[in-house]
Design an enzyme around this catalytic site. Sequence first.
Site, short mmCIF file in Angstrom:
data_model
loop_
_atom_site.label_atom_id
_atom_site.label_comp_id
_atom_site.label_asym_id
_atom_site.label_seq_id
_atom_site.Cartn_x
_atom_site.Cartn_y
_atom_site.Cartn_z
N ASP A 150 -7.54 9.80 -26.03
CA ASP A 150 -7.81 8.95 -27.18
C ASP A 150 -8.03 9.89 -28.38
O ASP A 150 -8.10 11.11 -28.25
CB ASP A 150 -9.02 8.04 -26.93
CG ASP A 150 -8.96 6.81 -27.85
OD1 ASP A 150 -8.22 6.86 -28.86
OD2 ASP A 150 -9.66 5.82 -27.58
C1 BGC Z 1 -8.87 4.01 -30.39
C2 BGC Z 1 -7.60 3.75 -29.61
C3 BGC Z 1 -6.42 3.85 -30.53
C4 BGC Z 1 -6.41 5.22 -31.19
C5 BGC Z 1 -5.22 5.45 -32.10
C6 BGC Z 1 -8.79 5.26 -31.23
O1 BGC Z 1 -9.85 5.37 -32.10
O2 BGC Z 1 -9.94 4.07 -29.49
O3 BGC Z 1 -7.67 2.49 -29.01
O4 BGC Z 1 -5.24 3.61 -29.82
O5 BGC Z 1 -7.59 5.34 -31.95
O6 BGC Z 1 -5.32 4.71 -33.25
#
Ligand code: BGC
Length: 751
Positions: free
Chosen positions: A286
């Site tokens: 993530d």
């Molecule tokens: C979130 C994810 C997301 C990623 C990219 C993160 O902060 O937890 O769910 O896909 O950002 O935007």
Amino acid sequence: MKKIFLLLLITVNILSCKKNKKTSFVNDTTHEAKIEALLSKMTLEEKIGQTNLRGVSSRATSLPTDLKESVRKGNVGAFLNIMNLEYVDELQRIAVEESPNGIPLIFGRDVIHGFKTLFPIPLGLAATWDAKIVEKSSEIAAFEASGAGIRWTFAPMLDIARDSRWGRIAESPGEDPYLATVLGAAYIKGFQGDDLSSPYRMAASAKHYIAYGAAIGGRDYNTVDISEQLLRNVYLPPFKAAIDAGSATVMSSFNEINGIPATGNEFLLKDVLRDELQFDGFVVSDWDSVIEMVAHGYASDEKHAGELAAKAGLDMEMTSQAYENHLKELIEEKKISVEELNEFVRNILRIKFRLGLFKNPHRNKEHTGNFYAKDHLKEAKKAAIESTVLLKNKNSILPISEKTNVAIIGPLANAPHEQLGTWSFDGEKEHTNTPLNAYQDTNTNFKFAKGLDYSRDTSKKGFKEAINIAKKSDVILFFGGEEAILSGEAHSRANIDLPGIQEELINELAKTGKPIVLVIMAGRPITITNIIDKTDAVLMAWHPGTMGGEALYEIINGIKSPEGRLPVSWPKTAGQLPYFYNHKNTGRPADSTNYIPMDKIPVAAWQSSLGNKSHYLDVGFTPHFPFGYGLTYTSFKYSDVSISKKDINFNEDLEVKFSITNTGKKAGKEIAQLYIQDVVGSITRPVKELKRYQHVSLKSGETKEVIFKISSKDLEFVNHKLIKVAEEGVFNLWVGPNAAQGLKTSFSIKK
Ligand code: BGC
């Protein structure tokens, strides 16, 4: 203790996957020779480059030269959030034509519940209990997004959520593992189709692996401390379903699990994901979750974080640069082997091949994505109708007739941005159809006064006008709830009542004596205990997306019926959370005969005079509305439940038959649900578990027979020895309209 029937002796295989399914790519070896050939030509730097997922701000007005240079050198594997088509084209051209081995880039984005045409938020989609509409929504999302060069989405989010305080419950499939597995597979099918190389499809990313929804107290990013049994019985099944359906990628979660962050968790990323689930796509971290292992107190610095992630088997790093900055050194120091890196690159290249990027790297300029096409809007409206849950309908006030004089009031009645919900980066409010727009497009009699400018507004300046129009109308339609920003990532709330002074306005409106229909738009269940008695009907619309207005207009006026059922238990108060229907019994289960509400307790009562059961003195032990609940404009009666046999053997089918009659005056759709309880287990078992459901449409007066088949396979669980078993013994079974009601029977499994 009853005998345990070991279905599978080897723990490692307890979650073995179905192979060779049409939509599954698991063990598809088509591209392996090409991957090896390519790998043998790549330098160490290029290999590390494939593991880099770089972000560029969606608002960037030019492409930084050093970024282009990185791509030219083969130092980037994928990008997220590049929303300028020229940049997409230019970067891909550099990658394919000028980088050493011409390896194409993947462009990713959070396309969560639609791209331009927005569907209801995922929790709303879960309320449809409809795999077909979920599949359609993600197919349309993929079609539109691929028109903008995006071939990878960071969806579906498959985190079981049992706490409505958690802002990300909005993105979740709700609290039930069975419903989440059915819908999880549907999302993958919709995004990826049967052929991932189609230019109209996108690679999916099952996220957030894993147990992110079990964050203590519903506070985002919080610690997760969880038994492996619970992890496997509740949190893992949706991921298994997504991987069986061919999910190309998996995203590791931010949280730690029992002391080890998911992003650096070798057991979860290798033993479970690769060995047991046979996942052969790539795992992306993530956002910054590699470097966040430092803040977790698990890694000492960036280099150490990179080492831990690589050792755990994480293939691609999102935004932070521990791999980019340190992998080479870690390999030189022999802390990470080249073979470990090779494996990451294989996994990434495999998905690039499956996406067809080596053959067709460039965006098809003819494919515009047909944003907001008529059929996309039609499906979005259908989804909004199917997701709307009717929670209360006193004296069948709903539907009203189109001739009724209505007062449209409330901060969400005409809030085009808010009704799109969280993760709606690309949907434009100019294309959003609000409830007010829907009324404006008809000849109905309505007056409009917001009353409050936005959901948290605390100014009463609009009250007077709202009360005035209410007095002149026959019915008040109050559109309240939460703005989009109040749910989603990092947007947890400790109090989940209607924000601001919405309750106060509803109280004032109630004084007019006019009936009130409360329509809630929100990213989570909203506790309405304080004001529900002031309302005549309550509709939960979630954040319904682009077509929410027309969908609600048609429901309110009886052109369509509300069809949704709750995918989460609806709490009376946040103090009850976490709450979930499939809880355990405890040694002192709550029951109504033993419950004395707090205001009935005599003064100076003797300490143990209250019965000592598992409940709250002030709110009891039931939710406001149970999981699976939802009213319609008609009524249904369940009857004649029968089972094919009283005792079944392992792997023998049990047939459960029952009838449903539409006892009301209107046609309607019931979602018939089947729950079981394993009465005595080698570990304690939940009081109820959903095992099957079916949509049944019935005309007024019509009766249909419903047949469900289950077998011991459906009754398996992971026990204290971490072995998946179904056990001999008695099972209770219910068929009914929700987790709290139903006709009961029972059967046994015998050897
Ligand atoms: C979130 C994810 C997301 C990623 C990219 C993160 O902060 O937890 O769910 O896909 O950002 O935007």
